[in-house]
Write a protein that holds these residues in place. Structure first.
Motif, PDB file in Angstrom:
ATOM      1  N   ARG A  24       0.830  -1.199   0.000  1.00 53.76           N
ATOM      2  CA  ARG A  24       0.000   0.000   0.000  1.00 53.76           C
ATOM      3  C   ARG A  24       0.873   1.261   0.000  1.00 53.76           C
ATOM      4  O   ARG A  24       0.622   2.210  -0.740  1.00 53.76           O
ATOM      5  N   VAL A  25       1.937   1.255   0.792  1.00 59.93           N
ATOM      6  CA  VAL A  25       2.840   2.410   0.854  1.00 59.93           C
ATOM      7  C   VAL A  25       3.454   2.687  -0.511  1.00 59.93           C
ATOM      8  O   VAL A  25       3.482   3.831  -0.979  1.00 59.93           O
ATOM      9  N   PHE A  26       3.930   1.640  -1.190  1.00 65.26           N
ATOM     10  CA  PHE A  26       4.602   1.844  -2.473  1.00 65.26           C
ATOM     11  C   PHE A  26       3.628   2.094  -3.622  1.00 65.26           C
ATOM     12  O   PHE A  26       3.920   2.856  -4.531  1.00 65.26           O
ATOM     13  N   ARG A  27       2.466   1.477  -3.607  1.00 67.03           N
ATOM     14  CA  ARG A  27       1.505   1.661  -4.704  1.00 67.03           C
ATOM     15  C   ARG A  27       0.774   2.989  -4.622  1.00 67.03           C
ATOM     16  O   ARG A  27       0.427   3.577  -5.639  1.00 67.03           O
ATOM     17  N   GLU A  28       0.494   3.466  -3.416  1.00 70.18           N
ATOM     18  CA  GLU A  28      -0.290   4.686  -3.255  1.00 70.18           C
ATOM     19  C   GLU A  28       0.573   5.933  -3.106  1.00 70.18           C
ATOM     20  O   GLU A  28       0.053   7.022  -3.005  1.00 70.18           O
ATOM     21  N   GLY A  29       1.877   5.781  -3.104  1.00 65.43           N
ATOM     22  CA  GLY A  29       2.773   6.930  -2.988  1.00 65.43           C
ATOM     23  C   GLY A  29       2.937   7.645  -4.314  1.00 65.43           C
ATOM     24  O   GLY A  29       2.287   7.329  -5.314  1.00 65.43           O
ATOM     25  N   THR A  30       3.817   8.603  -4.338  1.00 63.03           N
ATOM     26  CA  THR A  30       4.036   9.398  -5.547  1.00 63.03           C
ATOM     27  C   THR A  30       4.864   8.670  -6.600  1.00 63.03           C
ATOM     28  O   THR A  30       4.880   9.082  -7.747  1.00 63.03           O
ATOM     29  N   LEU A  31       5.533   7.595  -6.248  1.00 63.30           N
ATOM     30  CA  LEU A  31       6.382   6.882  -7.220  1.00 63.30           C
ATOM     31  C   LEU A  31       5.576   6.162  -8.294  1.00 63.30           C
ATOM     32  O   LEU A  31       6.002   6.073  -9.429  1.00 63.30           O
ATOM     33  N   ARG A  32       4.442   5.592  -7.945  1.00 62.01           N
ATOM     34  CA  ARG A  32       3.556   4.875  -8.862  1.00 62.01           C
ATOM     35  C   ARG A  32       4.286   3.855  -9.747  1.00 62.01           C
ATOM     36  O   ARG A  32       4.233   3.929 -10.968  1.00 62.01           O
ATOM     37  N   PRO A  33       4.963   2.865  -9.163  1.00 54.69           N
ATOM     38  CA  PRO A  33       5.640   1.856  -9.981  1.00 54.69           C
ATOM     39  C   PRO A  33       4.627   0.962 -10.695  1.00 54.69           C
ATOM     40  O   PRO A  33       3.490   0.805 -10.245  1.00 54.69           O
ATOM     41  N   ASP A  34       5.041   0.375 -11.830  1.00 57.75           N
ATOM     42  CA  ASP A  34       4.191  -0.579 -12.540  1.00 57.75           C
ATOM     43  C   ASP A  34       4.126  -1.903 -11.796  1.00 57.75           C
ATOM     44  O   ASP A  34       3.136  -2.619 -11.859  1.00 57.75           O
ATOM     45  N   SER A  35       5.209  -2.246 -11.096  1.00 56.34           N
ATOM     46  CA  SER A  35       5.197  -3.468 -10.287  1.00 56.34           C
ATOM     47  C   SER A  35       6.031  -3.264  -9.031  1.00 56.34           C
ATOM     48  O   SER A  35       6.965  -2.473  -9.008  1.00 56.34           O
ATOM     49  N   VAL A  36       5.634  -3.979  -7.998  1.00 60.38           N
ATOM     50  CA  VAL A  36       6.324  -3.948  -6.712  1.00 60.38           C
ATOM     51  C   VAL A  36       6.611  -5.387  -6.327  1.00 60.38           C
ATOM     52  O   VAL A  36       5.736  -6.246  -6.385  1.00 60.38           O
ATOM     53  N   GLU A  37       7.847  -5.677  -5.948  1.00 61.61           N
ATOM     54  CA  GLU A  37       8.223  -7.011  -5.484  1.00 61.61           C
ATOM     55  C   GLU A  37       8.805  -6.877  -4.085  1.00 61.61           C
ATOM     56  O   GLU A  37       9.723  -6.087  -3.862  1.00 61.61           O
ATOM     57  N   LEU A  38       8.237  -7.619  -3.141  1.00 60.88           N
ATOM     58  CA  LEU A  38       8.715  -7.611  -1.760  1.00 60.88           C
ATOM     59  C   LEU A  38       9.293  -8.969  -1.426  1.00 60.88           C
ATOM     60  O   LEU A  38       8.727  -9.998  -1.790  1.00 60.88           O
ATOM     61  N   GLU A  39      10.391  -8.984  -0.707  1.00 61.03           N
ATOM     62  CA  GLU A  39      10.975 -10.244  -0.241  1.00 61.03           C
ATOM     63  C   GLU A  39      11.213 -10.132   1.253  1.00 61.03           C
ATOM     64  O   GLU A  39      11.929  -9.252   1.721  1.00 61.03           O
ATOM     65  N   PHE A  40      10.550 -11.016   2.011  1.00 63.74           N
ATOM     66  CA  PHE A  40      10.715 -11.078   3.460  1.00 63.74           C
ATOM     67  C   PHE A  40      11.438 -12.378   3.795  1.00 63.74           C
ATOM     68  O   PHE A  40      11.120 -13.421   3.227  1.00 63.74           O
ATOM     69  N   GLY A  41      12.355 -12.331   4.718  1.00 62.38           N
ATOM     70  CA  GLY A  41      12.852 -13.553   5.322  1.00 62.38           C
ATOM     71  C   GLY A  41      11.896 -13.880   6.458  1.00 62.38           C
ATOM     72  O   GLY A  41      11.547 -13.005   7.248  1.00 62.38           O
ATOM     73  N   VAL A  42      11.418 -15.112   6.540  1.00 65.74           N
ATOM     74  CA  VAL A  42      10.417 -15.481   7.547  1.00 65.74           C
ATOM     75  C   VAL A  42      10.937 -16.639   8.384  1.00 65.74           C
ATOM     76  O   VAL A  42      11.448 -17.615   7.854  1.00 65.74           O
ATOM     77  N   LYS A  43      10.809 -16.522   9.699  1.00 63.29           N
ATOM     78  CA  LYS A  43      11.120 -17.610  10.620  1.00 63.29           C
ATOM     79  C   LYS A  43       9.816 -18.096  11.232  1.00 63.29           C
ATOM     80  O   LYS A  43       8.950 -17.287  11.561  1.00 63.29           O
ATOM     81  N   LEU A  44       9.698 -19.392  11.387  1.00 57.28           N
ATOM     82  CA  LEU A  44       8.507 -19.970  12.015  1.00 57.28           C
ATOM     83  C   LEU A  44       8.897 -20.540  13.374  1.00 57.28           C
ATOM     84  O   LEU A  44       9.936 -21.172  13.513  1.00 57.28           O
ATOM     85  N   SER A  45       8.030 -20.316  14.360  1.00 59.10           N
ATOM     86  CA  SER A  45       8.281 -20.885  15.677  1.00 59.10           C
ATOM     87  C   SER A  45       6.976 -21.407  16.256  1.00 59.10           C
ATOM     88  O   SER A  45       5.892 -21.012  15.825  1.00 59.10           O
ATOM     89  N   ALA A  46       7.083 -22.287  17.229  1.00 57.90           N
ATOM     90  CA  ALA A  46       5.899 -22.932  17.803  1.00 57.90           C
ATOM     91  C   ALA A  46       5.003 -21.930  18.515  1.00 57.90           C
ATOM     92  O   ALA A  46       3.785 -22.008  18.426  1.00 57.90           O
ATOM     93  N   GLU A  47       5.566 -20.988  19.219  1.00 61.82           N
ATOM     94  CA  GLU A  47       4.772 -20.074  20.027  1.00 61.82           C
ATOM     95  C   GLU A  47       4.359 -18.812  19.300  1.00 61.82           C
ATOM     96  O   GLU A  47       3.215 -18.413  19.358  1.00 61.82           O
ATOM     97  N   THR A  48       5.293 -18.156  18.601  1.00 58.44           N
ATOM     98  CA  THR A  48       4.984 -16.865  17.999  1.00 58.44           C
ATOM     99  C   THR A  48       4.501 -16.968  16.566  1.00 58.44           C
ATOM    100  O   THR A  48       4.067 -15.984  15.991  1.00 58.44           O
TER     101      THR A  48
END
Length: 111
Positions: free
Chosen positions: A59-83
């Motif tokens: 939402r930040v990148f699409r609705e900002g003034t930059l108006r890119p044709d595409s946005v690609e996000l890469e998150f590193g994700v860790k999984l744990s039993a509790e969180t």
């Protein structure tokens, strides 16, 4: 060595992942019978926070003034039993890669 955590999907499938410890103090995941520890949430529920973070970032990148044709996000994700799922810290202080791209527009005077 990280422990194993078993998540169930909303349709009942089992997913076993190698998970990071919740606690850096040296505490380890344990389970009865030598199998994987059971997660407190479904797999989908564990990923809910990461999904919300991705939606917010998009939402930040699409609705900002930059108006890119595409946005690609890469998150590193860790999984744990509790969180559940957390955005992983990478080699830098945090792990988030953002790629924005624009397609060339039509040249002036083109037919």
């Amino acid at each position: 060595m990280d422990g194993l955590v078993e998540f169930k999907t909303e349709d009942g499938a089992r997913i076993v992942v190698e998970a990071a410890d919740d606690d850096e103090s040296g505490a380890r995941l344990v389970s009865r019978g030598g199998g994987p520890a059971l997660a407190a949430r479904t797999f989908e529920g564990a990923l809910e926070g990461v999904r919300a973070a991705a939606e917010s970032a998009l939402r930040v990148f699409r609705e900002g003034t930059l108006r890119p044709d595409s946005v690609e996000l890469e998150f590193g994700v860790k999984l744990s039993a509790e969180t559940g799922a957390v955005i992983a810290k990478g080699a830098a202080e945090g792990h988030l890669i953002v790629k924005l791209s624009w397609s060339p527009g039509p040249a002036d005077g083109s037919v």
